[in-house]
Design a protein around this motif. Structure first.
Motif, PDB file in Angstrom:
ATOM      1  N   LEU A  70      64.912  -9.627  96.677  1.00 21.87           N
ATOM      2  CA  LEU A  70      65.901 -10.451  95.966  1.00 21.87           C
ATOM      3  C   LEU A  70      67.335 -10.143  96.390  1.00 21.87           C
ATOM      4  CD1 LEU A  70      64.371 -10.440  92.379  1.00 21.87           C
ATOM      5  CD2 LEU A  70      64.253 -12.235  94.099  1.00 21.87           C
ATOM      6  N   GLY A  71      67.552  -9.082  97.151  1.00 19.06           N
ATOM      7  CA  GLY A  71      68.901  -8.803  97.645  1.00 19.06           C
ATOM      8  C   GLY A  71      69.595  -7.658  96.933  1.00 19.06           C
ATOM      9  N   ASN A  72      69.209  -7.322  95.717  1.00 20.24           N
ATOM     10  CA  ASN A  72      69.786  -6.194  94.971  1.00 20.24           C
ATOM     11  C   ASN A  72      68.657  -5.392  94.348  1.00 20.24           C
ATOM     12  OD1 ASN A  72      72.577  -6.564  95.344  1.00 20.24           O
ATOM     13  ND2 ASN A  72      72.620  -8.162  93.773  1.00 20.24           N
ATOM     14  N   PHE A  73      68.760  -4.066  94.503  1.00 20.73           N
ATOM     15  CA  PHE A  73      67.681  -3.215  94.003  1.00 20.73           C
ATOM     16  C   PHE A  73      67.519  -3.292  92.487  1.00 20.73           C
ATOM     17  CE2 PHE A  73      68.320  -0.926  98.078  1.00 20.73           C
ATOM     18  CZ  PHE A  73      67.047  -1.119  98.559  1.00 20.73           C
ATOM     19  N   PHE A  74      68.626  -3.457  91.774  1.00 15.50           N
ATOM     20  CA  PHE A  74      68.515  -3.453  90.313  1.00 15.50           C
ATOM     21  C   PHE A  74      67.773  -4.672  89.780  1.00 15.50           C
ATOM     22  CE2 PHE A  74      72.723  -5.179  91.223  1.00 15.50           C
ATOM     23  CZ  PHE A  74      72.772  -6.315  90.439  1.00 15.50           C
ATOM     24  N   TYR A  75      67.712  -5.769  90.524  1.00 14.99           N
ATOM     25  CA  TYR A  75      66.919  -6.918  90.099  1.00 14.99           C
ATOM     26  C   TYR A  75      65.434  -6.549  89.989  1.00 14.99           C
ATOM     27  CZ  TYR A  75      70.878 -10.086  90.977  1.00 14.99           C
ATOM     28  OH  TYR A  75      72.092 -10.727  90.959  1.00 14.99           O
ATOM     29  N   GLY A  76      64.962  -5.794  90.951  1.00 15.61           N
ATOM     30  CA  GLY A  76      63.572  -5.350  90.918  1.00 15.61           C
ATOM     31  C   GLY A  76      63.284  -4.490  89.699  1.00 15.61           C
ATOM     32  N   PHE A  77      64.216  -3.596  89.366  1.00 13.23           N
ATOM     33  CA  PHE A  77      64.022  -2.749  88.179  1.00 13.23           C
ATOM     34  C   PHE A  77      64.061  -3.576  86.896  1.00 13.23           C
ATOM     35  CE2 PHE A  77      65.090   0.505  91.246  1.00 13.23           C
ATOM     36  CZ  PHE A  77      64.215   1.520  90.896  1.00 13.23           C
ATOM     37  N   PHE A  78      64.937  -4.586  86.837  1.00 12.21           N
ATOM     38  CA  PHE A  78      64.978  -5.455  85.659  1.00 12.21           C
ATOM     39  C   PHE A  78      63.670  -6.231  85.499  1.00 12.21           C
ATOM     40  CE2 PHE A  78      69.859  -5.750  85.837  1.00 12.21           C
ATOM     41  CZ  PHE A  78      69.982  -4.711  84.928  1.00 12.21           C
ATOM     42  N   ILE A  79      63.124  -6.712  86.597  1.00 13.96           N
ATOM     43  CA  ILE A  79      61.874  -7.476  86.526  1.00 13.96           C
ATOM     44  C   ILE A  79      60.718  -6.586  86.070  1.00 13.96           C
ATOM     45  CG2 ILE A  79      60.155  -8.675  87.932  1.00 13.96           C
ATOM     46  CD1 ILE A  79      62.529  -9.866  89.515  1.00 13.96           C
ATOM     47  N   VAL A  80      60.622  -5.381  86.632  1.00 11.64           N
ATOM     48  CA  VAL A  80      59.553  -4.457  86.237  1.00 11.64           C
ATOM     49  C   VAL A  80      59.735  -4.033  84.775  1.00 11.64           C
ATOM     50  CG1 VAL A  80      58.561  -2.172  86.665  1.00 11.64           C
ATOM     51  CG2 VAL A  80      59.068  -3.675  88.571  1.00 11.64           C
ATOM     52  N   ALA A  81      60.972  -3.791  84.367  1.00 16.66           N
ATOM     53  CA  ALA A  81      61.233  -3.420  82.972  1.00 16.66           C
ATOM     54  C   ALA A  81      60.868  -4.566  82.024  1.00 16.66           C
ATOM     55  CB  ALA A  81      62.693  -3.029  82.793  1.00 16.66           C
ATOM     56  N   SER A  82      61.147  -5.790  82.419  1.00 13.71           N
ATOM     57  CA  SER A  82      60.778  -6.948  81.591  1.00 13.71           C
ATOM     58  C   SER A  82      59.267  -7.070  81.461  1.00 13.71           C
ATOM     59  CB  SER A  82      61.335  -8.235  82.197  1.00 13.71           C
ATOM     60  OG  SER A  82      62.727  -8.171  82.284  1.00 13.71           O
ATOM     61  N   PHE A  83      58.551  -6.790  82.543  1.00 15.77           N
ATOM     62  CA  PHE A  83      57.093  -6.792  82.513  1.00 15.77           C
ATOM     63  C   PHE A  83      56.574  -5.775  81.487  1.00 15.77           C
ATOM     64  CE2 PHE A  83      53.215  -4.762  84.212  1.00 15.77           C
ATOM     65  CZ  PHE A  83      52.332  -5.821  84.075  1.00 15.77           C
ATOM     66  N   TYR A  84      57.161  -4.581  81.496  1.00 16.86           N
ATOM     67  CA  TYR A  84      56.725  -3.557  80.544  1.00 16.86           C
ATOM     68  C   TYR A  84      57.149  -3.879  79.108  1.00 16.86           C
ATOM     69  CZ  TYR A  84      54.590  -0.577  83.928  1.00 16.86           C
ATOM     70  OH  TYR A  84      53.740  -0.087  84.872  1.00 16.86           O
ATOM     71  N   LEU A  85      58.233  -4.590  78.944  1.00 14.44           N
ATOM     72  CA  LEU A  85      58.620  -5.035  77.609  1.00 14.44           C
ATOM     73  C   LEU A  85      57.581  -5.998  77.054  1.00 14.44           C
ATOM     74  CD1 LEU A  85      60.703  -5.153  75.295  1.00 14.44           C
ATOM     75  CD2 LEU A  85      61.756  -7.075  76.519  1.00 14.44           C
ATOM     76  N   ILE A  86      57.105  -6.908  77.872  1.00 18.27           N
ATOM     77  CA  ILE A  86      56.070  -7.855  77.437  1.00 18.27           C
ATOM     78  C   ILE A  86      54.778  -7.102  77.091  1.00 18.27           C
ATOM     79  CG2 ILE A  86      54.599  -9.758  78.211  1.00 18.27           C
ATOM     80  CD1 ILE A  86      57.044 -10.727  79.857  1.00 18.27           C
ATOM     81  N   ILE A  87      54.407  -6.148  77.936  1.00 16.06           N
ATOM     82  CA  ILE A  87      53.199  -5.358  77.662  1.00 16.06           C
ATOM     83  C   ILE A  87      53.344  -4.562  76.368  1.00 16.06           C
ATOM     84  CG2 ILE A  87      51.850  -3.372  78.457  1.00 16.06           C
ATOM     85  CD1 ILE A  87      52.082  -4.443  81.259  1.00 16.06           C
ATOM     86  N   SER A  88      54.530  -3.975  76.143  1.00 17.45           N
ATOM     87  CA  SER A  88      54.712  -3.192  74.913  1.00 17.45           C
ATOM     88  C   SER A  88      54.676  -4.072  73.667  1.00 17.45           C
ATOM     89  CB  SER A  88      56.014  -2.395  74.979  1.00 17.45           C
ATOM     90  OG  SER A  88      57.122  -3.261  74.990  1.00 17.45           O
ATOM     91  N   ILE A  89      55.176  -5.286  73.752  1.00 15.62           N
ATOM     92  CA  ILE A  89      55.103  -6.210  72.611  1.00 15.62           C
ATOM     93  C   ILE A  89      53.645  -6.568  72.326  1.00 15.62           C
ATOM     94  CG2 ILE A  89      55.649  -8.561  71.851  1.00 15.62           C
ATOM     95  CD1 ILE A  89      58.363  -8.225  73.320  1.00 15.62           C
TER      96      ILE A  89
END
Length: 113
Positions: A70-89
């Motif tokens: 995606l061009g910025n490393f922090f985008y990847g971390f945001f996407i993975v963190a969002s995935f884990y937020l959905i799993i935790s919910i």
């Protein structure tokens, strides 16, 4: 009369020995069951810790890979963190059905074995 007293004393002595043996047996059964449950839980905990380390390193790799795409490393971390937020919910919503019930059934099964 002496014979009756001796018979009663023998009966009380046997009842006392039976009670001591029963208590000792119950104590040993409790120790056996609790050590079985504890050893099973500890072995599962060790496996879970090793698996968590694997997942952690895998997540770092996936995050860097997505971020690079995606061009910025922090985008990847945001996407993975969002995935884990959905799993935790989801886990929170179904915690009794997916976590509490199987764990309590496991412990009860080990105690009754």
């Amino acid at each position: 009369m002496d014979n009756k007293a001796t018979t009663i004393e023998i009966l009380f002595e046997k009842a006392e020995n039976y009670t001591r043996t029963t208590i000792e047996l119950a104590r040993l059964n409790f120790i056996d069951k609790s050590s079985d449950v504890l050893s099973s839980l500890i072995s599962r905990l060790v496996i879970a810790i090793v698996f968590a380390m694997f997942i952690l390193l895998l997540n770092f790799g996936i995050s860097f890979w997505i971020g690079e795409m995606l061009g910025n490393f922090f985008y990847g971390f945001f996407i993975v963190a969002s995935f884990y937020l959905i799993i935790s919910i989801l886990l929170y919503s179904y915690k009794d059905q997916w976590i509490k019930l199987p764990v309590s059934n496991f412990i009860i099964g080990k105690m009754l074995k």
